[in-house]
Design an enzyme around this catalytic site. Structure first.
Site, PDB file in Angstrom:
ATOM      1  N   ASP A 200       0.832  -1.203   0.000  1.00 31.65           N
ATOM      2  CA  ASP A 200       0.000   0.000   0.000  1.00 31.65           C
ATOM      3  C   ASP A 200       0.870   1.258   0.000  1.00 31.65           C
ATOM      4  OD1 ASP A 200      -2.785   0.998   0.397  1.00 31.65           O
ATOM      5  OD2 ASP A 200      -1.956   1.836   2.238  1.00 31.65           O
ATOM      6  N   GLU A 263       1.744  -0.606  -4.859  1.00 29.38           N
ATOM      7  CA  GLU A 263       0.733   0.379  -5.249  1.00 29.38           C
ATOM      8  C   GLU A 263       1.500   1.679  -5.460  1.00 29.38           C
ATOM      9  OE1 GLU A 263      -3.179   2.862  -3.849  1.00 29.38           O
ATOM     10  OE2 GLU A 263      -1.532   2.489  -2.498  1.00 29.38           O
TER      11      GLU A 263
HETATM   12  C1  NOJ Z   1      -4.459   2.962  -0.801  1.00 35.02           C
HETATM   13  C2  NOJ Z   1      -5.562   1.994  -0.550  1.00 35.02           C
HETATM   14  O1  NOJ Z   1      -5.821   1.296  -1.731  1.00 35.02           O
HETATM   15  C3  NOJ Z   1      -6.741   2.816  -0.077  1.00 35.02           C
HETATM   16  O2  NOJ Z   1      -7.921   2.077  -0.046  1.00 35.02           O
HETATM   17  C4  NOJ Z   1      -6.395   3.379   1.275  1.00 35.02           C
HETATM   18  O3  NOJ Z   1      -7.409   4.245   1.723  1.00 35.02           O
HETATM   19  C5  NOJ Z   1      -5.091   4.174   1.214  1.00 35.02           C
HETATM   20  N1  NOJ Z   1      -4.070   3.529   0.451  1.00 35.02           N
HETATM   21  C6  NOJ Z   1      -4.542   4.373   2.602  1.00 35.02           C
HETATM   22  O4  NOJ Z   1      -4.086   3.156   3.116  1.00 35.02           O
END
Ligand code: NOJ
Length: 521
Positions: A200, A263
């Site tokens: 993440d 991500e």
């Molecule tokens: C990216 C995640 O995909 C999202 O759902 C989340 O709110 C943020 N990062 C914070 O962790």
């Protein structure tokens, strides 16, 4: 090949709370996934990425972790997770978890301890700073809702940083002990047979050591700027690459190597490429410019070409169009039109690299308008954002009232979409359905997974048509509302979005039709 099993593979992102409820509480869970693994095997999936499974107060549905070594009781137990890994493995599928290293929950014991006093031994696990002289937040950084990213703390008279919600304090990656904690977390899960992690906010971990103000940005696109500021100092710092070199060496110490899928929320494809390092950082990095591209031949082709040009020779691209944070592609790109959904699946599935489907993509699931009184996403409604619940509604398995997601009479945690209009049971037996098409596309993809990742070339084609070679396959996709002449196919038509081309004009593509041709094996 096994060492890089993700190359040419299809991964499936499964939003655990919305996929299958096994204990009638309205939330999807791990046992529910086990009960549906046969479906994923039938579909032709090589691995699943589970949205957060760790204990959490759920201010951000698991992206606020309170224990990195456990399983959220609402989703199951660690034994259930072990059983899932085993059952998936028996079907040839690997399991990736979601890891959240940028921040924790404010209820994580580290933060509770860190916030207790300025002298706390864990004080430096988080980013604390004094108010500006004269008062106010330490700098101009904004969180993802557009508010100050700094929260004042009355007990210690300092502010803490949260790039997301107030309940998600950012960890301080300048602190070596934080690195040590995450090495332990990685090994803990890798030892249990977890095949890797989706990471993440992978670009976010390090913050500018001097906490300098972010500069203004004229561009307010979803990737380039945020609320009029460019996040130059609050994320994407060069030091983050050292973390991934370290984690990669841990991942490589396992057999097969564990997968790190970032991500990587960046707009510049050169920045994206940097996350692959010299084949010593992430093995896969999500391509958000593709997610936000227009659904047209030129727009998609241009991102693909720039991505492949930017990536190092060893870098495996990863293609995805939907996830739990954005509108589903069958709505955003296709306006719910099945012909367009199939076309999108066709062009993405034939590209070299890894493919990540979001649950429901395979049946063309569209966004669901969740009424405000049923909203679950705390982000929704802030700064005019429609919220993210629209893409998180229960999987549509059949046409029953609960869509087959939970038991009859049980209310799902989010309302279901129109399961009567689109569901797995009906589409499975319809050879013309999106699901049947998707399965065929994945099967062709698997058959040709030995193609080199770099074997892509855009070929000349009429306006609005994207024609490309990928290894020995030729893809021709008509992104227009009119029929277009089909350049002579090379080899046999192996797959068409229009189904059996028996009756079709062999020299023309129907509006929004795509075909894959190539040598018969
Ligand atoms: C990216 C995640 O995909 C999202 O759902 C989340 O709110 C943020 N990062 C914070 O962790």
């Amino acid at each position: 090949m096994d060492r890089r099993w993700w190359q040419g593979a299809t991964l499936y992102q499964l939003y655990v709370r919305s996929w299958q409820d096994s204990d009638d509480d309205g939330y999807g869970d791990l046992r529910g996934i086990i009960s549906r693994l046969d479906y994923l095997e039938w579909l032709g999936v090589d691995g699943i990425w589970l949205s957060p499974t760790m204990p959490s107060p759920d201010q951000d549905w698991g992206y606020d972790v309170s224990d990195y070594l456990g399983v959220h009781p609402e989703l199951g137990t660690i034994d259930d997770l072990d059983a899932l890994i085993k059952a998936a493995g028996q079907r040839g599928m690997r399991v990736l978890l979601d890891l959240v290293p940028n921040h924790t929950s404010s209820q994580h014991p580290w933060f509770v301890e860190s916030a207790a006093s300025r002298q706390s031994p864990l004080r430096d696990y988080y980013v604390w700073a004094d108010p500006m002289p004269g008062g106010g937040p330490p700098n101009n950084w904004l969180d993802f809702t557009g508010q100050s990213a700094w929260e004042p703390d009355a007990t210690t008279s300092q502010y803490y940083l949260h790039n997301f919600l107030r309940a998600q304090p950012d960890l301080n990656w300048w602190q070596p002990a934080v690195h040590e904690e995450f090495r332990r977390i990685l090994r803990f899960w890798f030892d249990r047979g977890v095949a890797g992690f989706r990471i993440d906010v992978a670009q976010g971990l390090y913050k500018d050591a001097l906490l300098r103000d972010n500069p203004p940005s004229a561009d307010d696109g979803p990737l380039a700027g945020r609320f009029g500021l460019r996040s130059v100092y609050s994320e994407n710092r060069p030091e983050v690459h050292g973390v991934y070199r370290d984690w990669r060496s841990i991942a490589e110490s396992y057999d097969p190597p564990r997968l790190l899928l970032g991500e990587t929320w960046v707009d510049d494809l050169r920045q994206l490429a940097a996350f692959y390092g010299q084949d010593d950082e992430l093995q896969l990095a999500f391509n958000f410019p593709l997610v936000f591209a227009g659904f047209s031949a030129d727009s998609l082709a241009s991102i693909v070409a720039s991505t492949l040009a930017a990536l190092p020779a060893s870098g495996c691209p990863v293609w995805t169009a939907s996830n739990h944070d954005v509108s589903r592609f069958p709505s955003r790109w296709c306006g719910g039109d099945d012909a367009k959904v199939k076309l999108a699946l066709l062009v993405l599935s034939a590209l070299p690299g890894s493919l990540v489907l979001y649950y429901g993509d395979e049946i063309g699931m569209t966004d669901v308008a969740v009424p405000p009184e049923l909203a679950r996403d705390t982000f929704g409604g802030q700064s005019g954002h429609p919220g993210r619940d629209r893409a998180r509604t229960p999987m549509q398995w059949d046409d029953s009232a609960s869509g087959g997601f939970t038991a009859p009479g049980i209310r799902g945690w989010l309302p279901s979409g129109d399961a009567a209009a689109r569901n797995v049971a009906a589409q499975r037996h319809d050879p013309g359905s999106v699901l049947s098409f998707c399965r065929e596309a994945l099967s062709l993809r698997r058959e040709r997974a030995d193609q080199p990742p770099q074997g892509y070339e855009r070929l000349p084609a009429p306006p609005g048509v994207w024609r490309y070679a990928a290894g020995e396959l030729i893809v021709t996709a008509n992104f227009t509302d009119r029929p277009v002449g089909l350049p002579a196919p090379v080899g046999k038509v192996l797959l068409s979005t229009a189904g059996d081309r028996g009756q079709a004009d062999p020299a023309a593509l129907a509006p929004w039709e795509g075909v894959i041709s190539g040598p018969v094996r």
